[in-house]
Scaffold this motif. Sequence first.
Motif: not given
Length: 137
Positions: A7-9, A127-128, A130-137, A86-90
């Motif tokens: 979905l992000i892609s 951004g949120a 992406i960060i959530i996706l990275e924290l969960l993976s 993710g940080i860039l978009f936040i």
Amino acid sequence: MGVLSMLISITFIFLAGLHFYWAVFGIKDPSKVIPTKETSNKVKSPGKLAAAFVGIVLLFFAFVFINKEIVYVETDWMHYVPIGIGILFIIRALGDFKYVGFFKSAKNSKFSALDTRYYSPLCLLLGALIIILELLS
């Protein structure tokens, strides 16, 4: 998490297509997509090369998240790039405190209304997620 990556892609591919459209055909109403100064209503539209460059960067972002599911490139730095995106978009959602973001001071243009309603929330959501996706993976 594969659905979220896809979905992000897809979102990045859509946004890249929009920028490529602007690069080829131009922006019909620049005051809706480009910040304007408070003192003038004249909008300085970026060139076609700038729009194409942003489209290429957005396609790279899409590739990063497609690469998470279908591994084309296996390098150590590819694990850190999504967090940076993710940080860039936040940061974009928070803004520059002048023309873009939730905390902008220039609030009297077409762009600022659309930025508050659509652009900044989209950036914060991306951004949120992406960060959530990275924290969960």
